[in-house]
Design an enzyme around this catalytic site. Sequence first.
Site, short mmCIF file in Angstrom:
data_model
loop_
_atom_site.label_atom_id
_atom_site.label_comp_id
_atom_site.label_asym_id
_atom_site.label_seq_id
_atom_site.Cartn_x
_atom_site.Cartn_y
_atom_site.Cartn_z
N HIS A 76 3.45 6.55 -6.94
CA HIS A 76 2.67 7.69 -7.44
C HIS A 76 3.48 8.97 -7.28
O HIS A 76 3.50 9.84 -8.15
CB HIS A 76 1.36 7.77 -6.64
CG HIS A 76 0.32 8.68 -7.22
ND1 HIS A 76 -0.77 9.09 -6.51
CD2 HIS A 76 0.19 9.24 -8.44
CE1 HIS A 76 -1.54 9.87 -7.27
NE2 HIS A 76 -0.97 9.98 -8.45
N HIS A 115 0.84 -1.21 0.00
CA HIS A 115 0.00 0.00 0.00
C HIS A 115 0.88 1.26 0.00
O HIS A 115 0.73 2.14 -0.85
CB HIS A 115 -0.91 -0.03 1.24
CG HIS A 115 -1.77 1.19 1.41
ND1 HIS A 115 -3.12 1.19 1.16
CD2 HIS A 115 -1.46 2.45 1.81
CE1 HIS A 115 -3.60 2.40 1.39
NE2 HIS A 115 -2.62 3.19 1.79
N GLU A 116 1.79 1.32 0.95
CA GLU A 116 2.64 2.51 1.05
C GLU A 116 3.54 2.62 -0.18
O GLU A 116 3.86 3.72 -0.63
CB GLU A 116 3.48 2.47 2.33
CG GLU A 116 2.68 2.39 3.63
CD GLU A 116 1.55 3.41 3.73
OE1 GLU A 116 1.62 4.46 3.06
OE2 GLU A 116 0.57 3.14 4.46
N HIS A 126 1.70 4.42 -2.90
CA HIS A 126 1.81 5.88 -2.73
C HIS A 126 3.17 6.38 -3.21
O HIS A 126 3.27 7.39 -3.89
CB HIS A 126 1.69 6.24 -1.25
CG HIS A 126 0.30 6.23 -0.71
ND1 HIS A 126 -0.75 6.90 -1.32
CD2 HIS A 126 -0.24 5.65 0.40
CE1 HIS A 126 -1.85 6.72 -0.60
NE2 HIS A 126 -1.57 5.97 0.44
ZN LIG Z 1 -2.74 5.27 2.04
#
Ligand SMILES: [Zn+2]
Length: 685
Positions: free
Chosen positions: A475, A468-469, A472
Amino acid sequence: MSGRLNPLLSQDDLPRFDMIAVADIAPAVKDLVRRCEAALEQGSSNDTPATYEALAAILDPAMQGLNDAWGVVEHLCAVADNPELRAAHASVQPAVTALSTRIASDLRLFHKYQLAAAEGADRLGPAQRRKLNNDLRAFRLAGAELAADDKHRFAANLMRSAEISKEFGNRLLDATDQFVYWAKEAELSGVPDDVMHNLRDEARSAGRDDGAYKLSLHQPCLGPLMRFAHDRGLREMLYRANVTRASQFGPATLDNTALISETLALRQERARLLGKASHAEVSLVPKMADTPQQVIDFLTDLGRRSQPQAERELAELKAFAAESLGLSDLQPWDLAYAGEKLREARYAFSAQEVKLHFTLDKVLAGLFTMVKQLFNVRFIIEQQATWHPEATAYRVERSGELLGRLLLDPFARSRKQGGAWMNGARPRWKKPDGSTRVALAYIVTNFARPAQGQPAFLSHGEVVTLFHEFGHALHFLLSRVDVLGVSGISGVEWDAVELPSQLMENFAWQWPVLQQITAHPDTGAPISRELFDKLCAARHFHCSLELMRQLELSMFDMRVHAEPAAGSRVQAVMDEVRSVFSPLLVPAYNRSQNGFSHIFNGGYAAGYYSYLWADVLASDGWEEFERAGTLDAGTAQRYLHAVLERGGSRPMLENFIEFVGRAPGIDAMLRQRGIAPASSSGSIN
Ligand SMILES: [Zn+2]
C-alpha cells in the site's frame, strides 16, 4: 573539527545507517528544527503568495528533512535501543514536539492555507486539494483557532503527552526485559525442539553454560511456552509475569498505572479545549467512522453475533480439557495450551509439523513471486547498510522503474521492540524541483532467530503476520501519488488503513500460494495437499474466542477515550468490558492495560477498533479474489488501481466502491470467520 557532513542531514534516498552516531542526533535535529522555524516564518509572511505551490516549495523540504531525521531516531529507538540513544532522543524530543505543535497551530499559516485552498479550488488536482483540506482539518484539531491562553495550555499538554507516551514505552520495554527465568530441562517438557534450542542459545549468550534455559516475556519464548509447556505452574508464572508487566506488582519506577491516568486526563483536556465531548470524538474526525456511539454499536453488534459461537467454543474446550488433560478448572494460562491440544486432537496435525515447511527464505521467495504475478513488481536484494546485519534491503521495481525500497528486519533480539510492524519511513514525493524521491518502507518482525546451521522456521501464524505487514508495505510502496500528505499511506483514514494488510493475509491461506512458499528442508517438497486441507479446516478454530478478545481490547480503548472521567476508573472500565466480552474469569491481578502500547504509546488511541472495522472492508474485498481465482491478474490490477495506488488521495469508501462496485457490508467478514450472517445485513460506510 573535520568537515564531515552530519549523516542525519544527508539527502540520499536511504538513511546512512552505517555512519549515524548517537552524537549526530542532537546537532542534526537542532539544525533541522531551525530550518523549519525559518520556513514557518517565510511561509506565513506576506511576501509568500497564498498558493499550494509556494507553500509546498517552502515548507515541504524543511518539514520532510526533519521528519526524515527524526524518523530515523525513533526507528533506532525501536530496533536498537540503548541508554545513550534514549538520552539523545530525550534531549531533543521537546524541541521537535514544540515545533510541530507550533506549526500545526500557527494561525497565520492556517489563514494562508485557507487562502491557498480557496485559490486552488478550481485549479488544483484532487490529490493537492485533498492534501490542503486535510491540512486545514489538522490545523483545527491542533488548536490553530484557539485563543492565546488556551493555545498555550494546548501546547504544554502536547509536550507532556509526548513525554509520557515515550516513558510508557520505555517502562514497558524495561519491564519486559527485566523478567528472566532460568529453567531446567525437566520444566520444559512439551516445548518443541527448535524453541528449546533457542532458549538454550539465549542462556549461553548470557554466559550460562550449566545447561539452563533462558525464559523471557519476548514473543518467540512466551508464545510457544504458553501453547506447549506441559508444566501448568510454569505457564501460570509466565502468564502472571506478562499481565503484570509495568504495573503496581513490579518496581514502582516501571509502573505505568499513573501514566495511563495522566494520559487520559491530558487527552480529555485537549478535547475540551477543542470543543469536543471526548478524545474519542477528536480521534474520529479524520476516520471513516462518524461517532464513538457508532463504533460502540458496531462492536456491540459484532459481540452479540459471535457470542453464541464463542460460548460453544469455550464449552467444548472445557469439556476436552477436563476429559483429556485433567484440567477441570480451565484458567487463562491453560487456554492456549488446551486449545493447541484440542486442535491437534481434532484436526490430527501439529502446528510444529506445519512449521517445518515454512522457512523464511522460501516464504519470502514465494511471496515475491506472488507479488510479481499479481502486481507486476519485483523485489531485488540490494547491498545497503542497515541498522543491523540481519536487516536486508530490497529494491522494488516495475519494468525497470525504481518504485521504492523495503528494508526487512526479521528476528527478535533484546533492545528491540516486540511485535511486528510496517514503518512507512519516507513516502513517495515529487519535490519542488520536479525530481521524485521514491518510497522507503521498513518491515520489522520478531521471528525466532534460526539455530546454528538451520534455516529460520516460521509458524503459519508468523507467515500470516509477514503477509499482513507486506500488505501495508505494498500500500505504501505502490502508491502513484507523489503529493506529500496523501502519498504512501499518509492521509488514509486510520480505520481503513488495515484493509490492504488484512486482505493480504488471505493469500497465506490459498493452495496456489502455499505451493510457492513452502519447501521441506530435507526433501524440498512443498506442503502436501492433505496437510494443507487440515490446516485450512482448522483456520476458524476458536475464531470467535479470538474475536471476543479483539472486541474486549477495542471496547476498552473506545470507552476509556469516550467517557470523560475514565482516567480515574481505568480498572473499573476494564472490568466492565471484560464482564461482557471475556469468556473466562480473569485474575484480579491482571493489568494487561499497562502493556497496551497501541493506545498509550502508539497511534491507536480510540482507534483500536480499526482492525475490526477494516476487516469488514478487507473480507468483503477479498471475495472479489475468491470469485475470480486467487492469482487472477485482472482482479489484482483493479485492486491495484482502485486501492493500492491511490494513497490517501481520496476517501477509502470511494476506493472500495471502485474496486467492488458497491458499499461494503459485514456479512463477508462473518462468513469468512465461520459465523452465520444475521438475516438483516449490517453495513458500514
Ligand atoms: Zn497492520
